[in-house]
Design a protein around this motif. Structure first.
Motif, PDB file in Angstrom:
ATOM      1  N   ARG A 597       0.823  -1.199  -0.015  1.00  0.00           N
ATOM      2  CA  ARG A 597      -0.089   0.130   0.010  1.00  0.00           C
ATOM      3  C   ARG A 597       0.939   1.257   0.033  1.00  0.00           C
ATOM      4  NH1 ARG A 597      -5.286   0.463   2.869  1.00  0.00           N
ATOM      5  NH2 ARG A 597      -5.967   2.930   2.751  1.00  0.00           N
ATOM      6  N   TYR A 598       2.010   1.135   0.596  1.00  0.00           N
ATOM      7  CA  TYR A 598       2.946   2.292   0.731  1.00  0.00           C
ATOM      8  C   TYR A 598       4.075   2.097  -0.258  1.00  0.00           C
ATOM      9  CZ  TYR A 598       0.000   3.557   4.583  1.00  0.00           C
ATOM     10  OH  TYR A 598      -0.936   4.156   5.478  1.00  0.00           O
ATOM     11  N   GLY A 599       4.044   1.492  -1.280  1.00  0.00           N
ATOM     12  CA  GLY A 599       4.857   1.187  -2.232  1.00  0.00           C
ATOM     13  C   GLY A 599       6.109   0.345  -2.062  1.00  0.00           C
ATOM     14  N   ARG A 600       6.133  -0.244  -1.005  1.00  0.00           N
ATOM     15  CA  ARG A 600       7.236  -1.238  -0.493  1.00  0.00           C
ATOM     16  C   ARG A 600       6.875  -2.535  -1.142  1.00  0.00           C
ATOM     17  NH1 ARG A 600      10.497   1.256   3.479  1.00  0.00           N
ATOM     18  NH2 ARG A 600      11.677  -0.449   3.340  1.00  0.00           N
ATOM     19  N   LYS A 601       6.949  -2.649  -2.545  1.00  0.00           N
ATOM     20  CA  LYS A 601       6.310  -4.057  -3.023  1.00  0.00           C
ATOM     21  C   LYS A 601       7.668  -4.957  -3.220  1.00  0.00           C
ATOM     22  CE  LYS A 601       2.623  -2.220  -5.503  1.00  0.00           C
ATOM     23  NZ  LYS A 601       1.379  -2.374  -6.413  1.00  0.00           N
ATOM     24  N   THR A 602       8.906  -4.471  -3.163  1.00  0.00           N
ATOM     25  CA  THR A 602       9.881  -5.509  -2.983  1.00  0.00           C
ATOM     26  C   THR A 602       9.608  -6.509  -1.816  1.00  0.00           C
ATOM     27  OG1 THR A 602      11.362  -4.189  -4.545  1.00  0.00           O
ATOM     28  CG2 THR A 602      12.277  -5.764  -2.962  1.00  0.00           C
ATOM     29  N   GLU A 603       9.415  -5.812  -0.832  1.00  0.00           N
ATOM     30  CA  GLU A 603       9.232  -6.349   0.466  1.00  0.00           C
ATOM     31  C   GLU A 603       8.049  -7.061   0.721  1.00  0.00           C
ATOM     32  OE1 GLU A 603      11.702  -2.802   1.546  1.00  0.00           O
ATOM     33  OE2 GLU A 603      10.115  -3.351   0.318  1.00  0.00           O
ATOM     34  N   ALA A 604       6.905  -6.764   0.113  1.00  0.00           N
ATOM     35  CA  ALA A 604       5.785  -7.497  -0.134  1.00  0.00           C
ATOM     36  C   ALA A 604       6.001  -8.924  -0.957  1.00  0.00           C
ATOM     37  CB  ALA A 604       4.659  -6.876  -0.822  1.00  0.00           C
ATOM     38  N   GLY A 605       6.815  -8.634  -1.927  1.00  0.00           N
ATOM     39  CA  GLY A 605       7.134  -9.957  -2.881  1.00  0.00           C
ATOM     40  C   GLY A 605       7.729 -10.870  -1.949  1.00  0.00           C
ATOM     41  N   GLN A 606       8.665 -10.166  -1.046  1.00  0.00           N
ATOM     42  CA  GLN A 606       9.731 -11.055  -0.372  1.00  0.00           C
ATOM     43  C   GLN A 606       8.789 -11.941   0.680  1.00  0.00           C
ATOM     44  OE1 GLN A 606      12.828  -7.920   0.938  1.00  0.00           O
ATOM     45  NE2 GLN A 606      13.508  -9.977   1.612  1.00  0.00           N
ATOM     46  N   LEU A 607       7.776 -11.390   1.210  1.00  0.00           N
ATOM     47  CA  LEU A 607       6.740 -12.267   2.064  1.00  0.00           C
ATOM     48  C   LEU A 607       6.122 -12.931   1.164  1.00  0.00           C
ATOM     49  CD1 LEU A 607       5.416  -9.269   4.502  1.00  0.00           C
ATOM     50  CD2 LEU A 607       7.315 -10.640   4.738  1.00  0.00           C
ATOM     51  N   LEU A 608       5.584 -12.904   0.113  1.00  0.00           N
ATOM     52  CA  LEU A 608       4.821 -13.803  -0.673  1.00  0.00           C
ATOM     53  C   LEU A 608       6.014 -14.860  -0.927  1.00  0.00           C
ATOM     54  CD1 LEU A 608       2.367 -14.557  -2.519  1.00  0.00           C
ATOM     55  CD2 LEU A 608       3.207 -13.336  -4.064  1.00  0.00           C
ATOM     56  N   GLN A 609       7.008 -14.747  -1.304  1.00  0.00           N
ATOM     57  CA  GLN A 609       7.789 -15.750  -1.541  1.00  0.00           C
ATOM     58  C   GLN A 609       8.019 -16.687  -0.366  1.00  0.00           C
ATOM     59  OE1 GLN A 609      12.082 -14.799  -2.335  1.00  0.00           O
ATOM     60  NE2 GLN A 609      11.996 -15.959  -4.297  1.00  0.00           N
ATOM     61  N   GLY A 610       8.199 -16.023   0.826  1.00  0.00           N
ATOM     62  CA  GLY A 610       8.530 -17.024   2.146  1.00  0.00           C
ATOM     63  C   GLY A 610       7.145 -17.839   2.402  1.00  0.00           C
ATOM     64  N   ILE A 611       6.267 -17.595   2.113  1.00  0.00           N
ATOM     65  CA  ILE A 611       4.964 -18.382   2.434  1.00  0.00           C
ATOM     66  C   ILE A 611       4.797 -19.373   1.275  1.00  0.00           C
ATOM     67  CG2 ILE A 611       3.723 -16.883   4.242  1.00  0.00           C
ATOM     68  CD1 ILE A 611       1.762 -16.089   1.861  1.00  0.00           C
ATOM     69  N   TYR A 612       4.956 -18.915  -0.176  1.00  0.00           N
ATOM     70  CA  TYR A 612       5.246 -19.939  -1.179  1.00  0.00           C
ATOM     71  C   TYR A 612       6.227 -20.795  -0.909  1.00  0.00           C
ATOM     72  CZ  TYR A 612       7.064 -21.321  -5.758  1.00  0.00           C
ATOM     73  OH  TYR A 612       7.269 -21.957  -6.836  1.00  0.00           O
TER      74      TYR A 612
END
Length: 726
Positions: A597-612
């Motif tokens: 939401r605040y533009g930190r999509k790299t970190e959001a992608g890391q979280l998605l990769q972690g649970i994946y």
């Protein structure tokens, strides 16, 4: 001694010997009280669910196994034997919709009359399970590949205890109803129980063909197997309740029901498997109620309507399954509180936390009838209705639910903030209720840095964010429905809450928000994932948001598999706890949505990769309710939490919420437009395609292609929605 009696004793002797061997194999398992991991089969249809081992048998040491319906275990034993011995499993496959299963079994080596040796793998048994609304059908197809005819005995051990689910979990009861003597015929066995709630519960096991013998808790078929000539035995296990109508409304269930599924595919087949698993689990857990579909929380302990779990699941899956969101909103509105009732924590306008059925609920031994002890369901109801309206433009539902909206918003202001300090707080009224009433509702989940537990009333940081978003949602809904005088007042209330929140919850030393304020308004000075959920709600200004993201991505919070619920630096940190250091996929996803939401999509992608990556270590890529918070070890998977529910609805939806966040979905069905806010595929994905999504009834077909650091959006030829990519 007659031939019949001799034969009966022989059959019973064979079965008793098998039981001795089987129980011997399980002694070590039983010593661990069932708290070890073993592969299981989980089926669900409507209000019924069935859990067995991979043979299709119900393991005695595993308390969660059995056939359950309406909060009661209707079958405690259903174990198959060939020639008095358990079978060896070859494979098992559960259908996509989660209500059917095919199990392939074979024999262990044994000797029959005239010293004929039957080698292991000579007899094949296909065990087919089909769970329907009020019954479980089992079909055994037995095929011999021995060179000559073989006389064999197939037997089934059956039993029912009619335990309430809460008793299965460990609750102690002072009294029970009356277990009736089973009725036994060659074509059926009937178990029955007269409950303290005057409900008669019955399990009828019908056999086709009829059994050759029915002795005690065993059923026997004598088979004459010829080579490659299958013999089929069908067992229908029917559940029934008499005199239960006054406790719960019923809804006629179709023999089969399915939700339409959109398609979401990427260039990573294992990630596709995770997404497909999530959609199938959502379909499996969505149960038809009189108001429509409701996503039950999880199996085995939470297979019923939960307010918080249901709404967060709906928010995760909203673009993909709007019918489920519509049904959940209508269900919660139908059960909205309308009086003050301390036993259930009910208050006017408040949304339910949990609704149970079963003997203990009917007898008011537990308060979940329904129970309203949750601080966050009511604001989440308003948030979900707003987001549903933005995606669907379903003003008819919004208009119908407007009285519920007004009542919910009044509850937040009047009951949620009893002391008038501007914050939403909880304090339990029911002796049997929950001490903590946020999403982390374990007894020890809110504490100070010295480890002391916070005293209620407690104001959680993320709940203030929920209330902020709920006030804005009420303003939006008022505007859409032409109630213009209310638009500004709710916006002003949201702004006032934000200003007050920033003054009292910001923790400058840690660059994060305090977890909560206790009864003395003393901050709970621990770093927790609650602060990340504040970003999800949008209550945080840009400058502080960037600091929160950086703080939460430090190693004490992000463990490589997801976001820990509590920092490793906290006194109460325990990676094996329920809420003090474990990792929950849905929590990780909500935090990640806040990052994006605040533009930190790299970190959001890391979280998605972690649970994946975590999903790769769980059977069929099914994300569990939670897993332990130990640091990630290269080459090894996450540590399991021993009694995590699986499937769990909001865990299944976690990847979808993060995908939605990374793509930047900002729906505007009113103007037939979908805004995409900085759409970004994570660096480990190059392509993604979405079909059969709808915005306000119009078809969406989108492709995303990553090139370097840029993600290109391509509309399909059949796309009907205007796109605004920013």
């Amino acid at each position: 001694m007659t031939d019949n009696v001799s034969e009966a004793i022989l059959l019973q002797s064979i079965e008793s010997k098998a039981d001795e061997e089987f129980q011997s194999d399980l002694l070590e398992d039983q010593d661990t009280a069932g708290n070890f991991h073993m592969p299981q089969i989980t089926l669900k249809y409507s209000d019924a669910f069935f859990i067995s081992d991979v043979h299709g048998d119900i393991t005695p040491s595993q308390k969660e196994m059995g056939l359950f319906w309406h909060g009661t275990r209707f079958l405690r034993a259903c174990n198959l034997f060939l020639q008095g011995r358990p079978l060896q499993v070859l494979s098992h496959h559960v259908a996509n919709m989660g209500n059917e299963c095919q199990i392939d079994l074979t024999n262990h080596a044994f000797t029959i009359e005239h010293d004929i040796n039957v080698e292991q793998g000579t007899i094949h048994v296909n065990r087919y399970l089909d769970l329907q609304a009020e019954q479980l059908v089992q079909v055994f197809t037995v095929t011999s590949f021995y060179t000559m005819p073989v006389p064999l005995t197939l037997s089934l051990k059956l039993g029912a205890d009619f335990c309430d689910l809460f008793e299965v979990r460990g609750s102690l009861r002072e009294a029970h109803g009356q277990q009736q003597t089973p009725e036994r015929e060659n074509d059926s066995v009937i178990f029955s129980y007269q409950g303290l709630d005057d409900v008669e519960r019955q399990t009828r096991c019908a056999f086709m063909p009829a059994a050759d013998r029915v002795l005690s808790d065993r059923v026997f078929w004598k088979l004459q197997l010829k080579r490659d000539e299958p013999v089929e035995i069908r067992v229908v296990i029917k559940m029934k309740e008499a005199n239960a109508e006054r406790f719960a409304p019923s809804v006629a269930m179709p023999s089969k029901y399915e939700l339409p599924q959109p398609t979401l595919t990427t260039d990573d087949p294992l990630f596709n498997r995770l997404l497909t698993r999530g959609m199938n689990d959502l379909t499996m857990l969505s149960t038809l109620t009189p108001q429509g579909y409701y996503p039950y929380a999880g199996i085995p302990w939470f297979s019923c309507p939960f307010g918080r779990d249901g709404l967060i699941t709906c928010l995760e899956f909203l673009p993909w399954f709007p019918d489920v969101t519509r049904g959940a909103l209508k269900f919660l509105a139908a059960h909205q509180g309308n009086k003050v009732e301390p036993f259930t924590d009910e208050e006017p306008g408040k949304m339910l936390h949990e609704l149970r059925t079963g003997e203990m609920a009917n007898c008011r031994e537990i308060p979940y009838i329904p129970y309203y002890g949750s601080i966050d369901v009511t604001p989440l109801f308003l948030i979900t209705l707003e987001k549903y309206t933005r995606w669907t433009n379903d003003l008819e539902l919004a208009e119908k639910l407007w009285p519920n909206v007004e009542a919910a918003a009044r509850w937040i202001v009047e009951y949620g903030d009893r002391d008038g300090d501007g914050f939403i707080e909880y304090h339990k009224a029911s002796e049997k209720g929950l001490a903590n009433q946020g999403w982390k509702d374990a007894w020890d989940s809110v504490s100070h840095s010295d480890g002391l537990l916070a005293r209620s009333p407690i104001a959680l940081c993320e709940v203030q964010g929920y209330a902020f978003a709920a006030f804005n949602a009420t303003s939006y809904l008022a505007g859409r429905l032409g109630k213009t005088q209310e638009v500004q007042s709710w916006q002003q209330r949201a702004q006032s809450l934000r200003e007050n929140f920033l003054r009292h919850f910001w923790w400058e030393e840690e660059q994060v928000f305090y977890e909560a304020l206790d009864a003395e308004k003393k901050p709970c000075d621990v770093v927790s994932s609650n602060a990340g959920q504040c970003l999800w709600s949008g209550i945080v200004p840009e400058e502080q948001a960037q600091r929160v993201v950086s703080r939460l991505m430090q190693k004490d919070m992000y463990n490589g598999w997801g976001m820990r619920t509590l920092s490793t630096q906290a006194r109460r940190y325990n990676p094996m706890s329920y809420h003090n250091g474990s990792v929950w996929p849905h929590d990780t996803a909500m935090v990640g949505e806040g990052f994006a939401r605040y533009g930190r999509k790299t970190e959001a992608g890391q979280l998605l990769q972690g649970i994946y990556h975590a999903s790769l270590y769980f059977e069929a890529a099914r994300l569990p309710e939670l897993y332990c918070g130990f640091p990630r070890r290269e080459g090894y998977g996450p540590t399991r939490y021993p009694v995590a529910c699986s499937p769990q609805a909001w865990a299944a939806g976690a990847p979808f919420l993060l995908v939605n966040a990374l793509l930047g979905f900002r729906p505007d069905a009113e103007h037939h437009c979908l805004r995409l806010d900085r759409p970004t595929l994570p660096e480990w994905l190059q392509k993604m395609e979405i079909r059969d999504l709808h915005l306000g009834g119009q078809h969406l077909h989108l492709r995303f292609v990553r090139s370097g650091q840029h993600t290109q959006v391509i509309a399909g030829d059949d796309n009907e929605v205007e796109l605004d990519v920013r």
